[in-house]
Write a protein that holds these residues in place. Structure first.
Motif, mmCIF file in Angstrom:
data_model
loop_
_atom_site.group_PDB
_atom_site.id
_atom_site.type_symbol
_atom_site.label_atom_id
_atom_site.label_comp_id
_atom_site.label_asym_id
_atom_site.label_seq_id
_atom_site.Cartn_x
_atom_site.Cartn_y
_atom_site.Cartn_z
ATOM 1 N N ARG A 256 0.859 -1.193 0.000
ATOM 2 C CA ARG A 256 0.000 0.000 0.000
ATOM 3 C C ARG A 256 0.891 1.237 0.000
ATOM 4 N NH1 ARG A 256 -4.806 1.700 3.987
ATOM 5 N NH2 ARG A 256 -4.528 3.954 4.047
ATOM 6 N N GLN A 257 0.628 2.122 -0.924
ATOM 7 C CA GLN A 257 1.410 3.367 -1.061
ATOM 8 C C GLN A 257 0.895 4.383 -0.046
ATOM 9 O OE1 GLN A 257 3.757 3.336 -3.544
ATOM 10 N NE2 GLN A 257 4.588 5.286 -2.874
ATOM 11 N N THR A 258 1.790 4.982 0.726
ATOM 12 C CA THR A 258 1.391 6.094 1.611
ATOM 13 C C THR A 258 2.480 7.170 1.507
ATOM 14 O OG1 THR A 258 2.664 5.337 3.518
ATOM 15 C CG2 THR A 258 0.422 4.420 3.260
ATOM 16 N N HIS A 259 2.369 8.227 2.356
ATOM 17 C CA HIS A 259 3.400 9.273 2.313
ATOM 18 C C HIS A 259 4.729 8.759 2.848
ATOM 19 C CE1 HIS A 259 1.429 9.337 6.167
ATOM 20 N NE2 HIS A 259 2.314 10.151 6.690
ATOM 21 N N TYR A 260 4.753 7.497 3.343
ATOM 22 C CA TYR A 260 6.035 6.900 3.742
ATOM 23 C C TYR A 260 6.643 6.131 2.571
ATOM 24 C CZ TYR A 260 3.812 7.662 8.281
ATOM 25 O OH TYR A 260 3.152 8.219 9.357
ATOM 26 N N GLY A 261 5.885 6.063 1.430
ATOM 27 C CA GLY A 261 6.335 5.274 0.282
ATOM 28 C C GLY A 261 5.536 3.982 0.194
ATOM 29 N N GLY A 262 6.020 3.059 -0.676
ATOM 30 C CA GLY A 262 5.297 1.781 -0.836
ATOM 31 C C GLY A 262 5.974 0.744 0.037
ATOM 32 N N GLY A 296 -4.205 -2.415 6.541
ATOM 33 C CA GLY A 296 -4.706 -3.696 7.057
ATOM 34 C C GLY A 296 -3.605 -4.497 7.722
ATOM 35 N N LEU A 297 -2.519 -4.742 6.967
ATOM 36 C CA LEU A 297 -1.391 -5.511 7.529
ATOM 37 C C LEU A 297 -0.152 -4.633 7.523
ATOM 38 C CD1 LEU A 297 -1.589 -8.995 5.726
ATOM 39 C CD2 LEU A 297 -2.795 -8.249 7.787
ATOM 40 N N GLN A 298 0.765 -4.943 8.417
ATOM 41 C CA GLN A 298 2.080 -4.299 8.411
ATOM 42 C C GLN A 298 3.155 -5.385 8.519
ATOM 43 O OE1 GLN A 298 4.743 -0.830 10.675
ATOM 44 N NE2 GLN A 298 2.631 -1.137 11.267
ATOM 45 N N MET A 299 4.156 -5.305 7.651
ATOM 46 C CA MET A 299 5.296 -6.214 7.769
ATOM 47 C C MET A 299 6.517 -5.438 8.254
ATOM 48 S SD MET A 299 7.323 -8.665 5.088
ATOM 49 C CE MET A 299 6.172 -9.997 5.217
ATOM 50 N N LEU A 300 7.260 -6.044 9.194
ATOM 51 C CA LEU A 300 8.522 -5.463 9.668
ATOM 52 C C LEU A 300 9.595 -6.546 9.591
ATOM 53 C CD1 LEU A 300 7.233 -3.635 12.898
ATOM 54 C CD2 LEU A 300 7.813 -2.550 10.713
ATOM 55 N N HIS A 301 10.681 -6.261 8.897
ATOM 56 C CA HIS A 301 11.812 -7.213 8.809
ATOM 57 C C HIS A 301 13.082 -6.460 9.204
ATOM 58 C CE1 HIS A 301 14.460 -10.099 6.197
ATOM 59 N NE2 HIS A 301 14.593 -10.313 7.499
ATOM 60 N N LEU A 302 13.633 -6.800 10.401
ATOM 61 C CA LEU A 302 14.858 -6.146 10.868
ATOM 62 C C LEU A 302 16.032 -6.614 10.013
ATOM 63 C CD1 LEU A 302 16.108 -4.455 13.390
ATOM 64 C CD2 LEU A 302 16.918 -6.703 14.105
ATOM 65 N N ASP A 455 -7.221 -6.434 0.292
ATOM 66 C CA ASP A 455 -6.343 -7.254 -0.552
ATOM 67 C C ASP A 455 -5.877 -8.489 0.222
ATOM 68 O OD1 ASP A 455 -5.087 -4.141 -1.654
ATOM 69 O OD2 ASP A 455 -6.450 -5.452 -2.747
ATOM 70 N N PHE A 456 -5.653 -8.317 1.523
ATOM 71 C CA PHE A 456 -5.289 -9.486 2.347
ATOM 72 C C PHE A 456 -6.457 -10.470 2.413
ATOM 73 C CE2 PHE A 456 -4.001 -12.297 5.549
ATOM 74 C CZ PHE A 456 -4.996 -12.363 6.514
ATOM 75 N N ASP A 457 -7.644 -9.922 2.677
ATOM 76 C CA ASP A 457 -8.829 -10.775 2.860
ATOM 77 C C ASP A 457 -9.103 -11.585 1.594
ATOM 78 O OD1 ASP A 457 -12.212 -10.785 3.103
ATOM 79 O OD2 ASP A 457 -10.974 -11.250 4.845
ATOM 80 N N SER A 458 -8.925 -10.917 0.440
ATOM 81 C CA SER A 458 -9.133 -11.594 -0.852
ATOM 82 C C SER A 458 -8.173 -12.778 -0.991
ATOM 83 C CB SER A 458 -8.909 -10.593 -1.986
ATOM 84 O OG SER A 458 -8.722 -11.242 -3.211
#
Ligand SMILES: C[N+](C)(C)CCCC[C@H](N)C(=O)O
Ligand SMILES: O=C(O)CCC(=O)C(=O)O
Length: 474
Positions: A256-262, A296-302, A455-458
């Motif tokens: 999802r594109q936001t003001h933080y980028g995609g 909807g979802l957020q992914m974080l990978h250190l 998009d996740f639910d789909s």
């Protein structure tokens, strides 16, 4: 004896050819192998080989269906997803009048359907596009009091010939039973959630392997079903780079594109004027409370951290809401009613606010079920609109309610603390799970992305239920 030795050597050859056919990754390899078989073997041997191949294919398909059904059951999907063979009553007839069609079911209930509703819901290829699944019929040309010329109960369903234009519609019995609204006979799909406290997940958090997710749709089904069930899931053995992390995100959907980028790759450099881009502690929160629709979802990978601190914390917002409702029902009502203005306005070129503000606890207006927690006390704007209530009462009630909410979510038994590790990506449901981190020092680099909830639910439905079952409910 000679014939036996010949057929033995033939079969040995066949075994070599079949092993290549079995390992063939696509039809063309298999076809090439079949051509080689035809040139090598006599007819009886060919027949036994082909029947073995079709058995193998059937077994593979069955294994895939079994696995899908296991995943579906693990999802807690209600029983309706298994196609029903519904039966109409053997003792009563289908009937109709100027307004409705009446169907007596074997279970002793009669459903009634408005004629105009049935005509508007015709599923024939001239009324409903068989590929795009969109309505083609001109709804507005259907007479309000359209009536059938005839209504025939056939083996698989109901055939109606319409009096005004002779159009023929066919409605399968299971479609009619599923979509019955007078009365409602079947629940629509609902997906179970396992609400958790720290001790439920700490020892054995939901986890999938990167190779499993990247390798097949069943792997995506397993991943998405765990996200749905627990609200979060780790992915282990992810190559420690943004490219592979983005490929992992894209197994569910586009970022999802936001003001933080995609797809973002961030550190504590205030590249975006938000506290996430600093090294301070962040209390439990959900992201994007200032968007009309939070991610909807957020992914974080250190990817890297060469300092101390920077631990992560998750808490199940739905579990916290259940505790709040049990311990302080009045506060639950307050947090389900009072709307919270929010903003993101750190960047010079950004002043984001939602089209309309929302409460912290948001419910499905039809079912009353909790569907979204929006909680970020740092991003809450000035609250100068105490609509609908008596501000003398609401202001104090609100602060008392969020104080209780904060006390619940920060209970030790609610907070699941862990340290993100390079190679182990976390994804979580941002409408349910609260996340945060402790302060840190040193260089810390994290990459990830948001995914829209729709998009996740789909993807979760299609990979876990299969397209046919997922589309049954449209
Ligand atoms: C994009 N990335 C995840 C790096 C930072 C997002 C900041 C989110 C903001 N603090 C909020 O709570 O909505
Ligand atoms: O840096 C982290 O671990 C998480 C940052 C965060 O909470 C956010 O970006 O919303």
């Amino acid at each position: 004896m000679r014939r036996f030795l010949k057929s033995l050597s033939n079969l040995r050859k066949a075994g070599q050819i079949l092993r290549s056919a079995q390992n063939s990754v696509n039809r063309s390899n298999a076809d090439a192998s079949n051509r080689m078989l035809r040139n090598t073997l006599d007819r009886p041997a060919l027949r036994s080989i082909y029947s073995w191949q079709s058995t193998l294919r059937a077994r593979v398909q069955q294994a895939s269906n079994d696995r899908r059904n296991t995943l579906t059951r693990s999802l807690g999907v209600n029983a309706n997803v298994v196609p029903r063979t519904t039966v109409i009553s053997p003792h009563h007839q289908v009937s109709f009048d100027n307004k409705k069609v009446y169907i007596p079911w074997d279970e002793g209930i009669t459903s009634s359907y408005h004629n105009i509703w049935l005509r508007d819901s015709c599923q024939c290829s001239s009324c409903f596009h068989p590929i795009t699944k969109q309505r083609l019929v001109d709804t507005f040309s259907i007479p309000t009091f359209i009536r059938p010329e005839s209504a025939e109960a056939l083996d698989g369903g109901l055939k109606i010939t319409w009096a005004n234009d002779g159009h023929e519609s066919f409605y399968p019995w299971d479609w009619l039973h599923l979509h019955s609204y007078q009365p409602v006979l079947e629940k629509h799909l609902s997906f179970r959630r396992e609400l958790w406290s720290r001790d439920d997940v700490q020892e054995n958090p939901p986890m999938v392997e990167f190779s499993t997710v990247m390798g097949s749709d069943m792997g995506v089904a397993e991943w998405t079903s765990k996200i749905k069930l627990y609200g979060f899931c780790f992915v282990d053995n992810v190559p420690v780079n943004p490219d592979n992390t983005e490929k992992l995100v894209n197994r569910i959907s586009f970022a999802r594109q936001t003001h933080y980028g995609g797809f973002w790759d961030f550190t504590s450099d205030l590249a975006s004027n938000d506290t996430a881009y600093t090294d301070i502690a962040l209390g439990l929160h959900t992201d994007g409370t200032y968007f009309t629709e939070p991610p909807g979802l957020q992914m974080l990978h250190l990817l890297h951290h060469n300092g101390s601190g920077g631990e992560s914390v998750l808490a199940d917002g739905f579990k916290a809401a259940r505790i709040l409702r049990e311990e302080a029902p009045e506060h639950y009502k307050t947090l389900s009613r009072i709307r919270i203005p929010a903003h993101s306005a750190g960047n010079e070129d950004v002043c984001i606010r939602p089209a309309s503000s929302s409460p912290i606890l948001n419910h499905d207006e039809l079912t009353g079920a909790l569907i979204q927690v929006r909680w970020n006390n740092d991003d809450r704007s000035t609250m100068d609109r105490w609509q609908g209530g008596d501000s003398d009462v609401d202001v104090i009630n609100f602060y008392e309610a969020i104080r209780k909410w904060h006390e619940i979510i920060t209970r030790p038994e609610m907070e699941y603390w862990f340290k993100l590790q390079p190679g182990c990506a976390l994804i979580f449901d941002n409408w349910r799970i609260l996340h945060g981190r402790s302060a840190f020092d040193g260089e810390r680099r994290v990459c990830g992305a948001y995914i829209n909830m729709d998009d996740f639910d789909s993807k979760m439905r299609l990979t876990n239920l299969g397209r046919e079952a997922a589309l049954k409910y449209l």
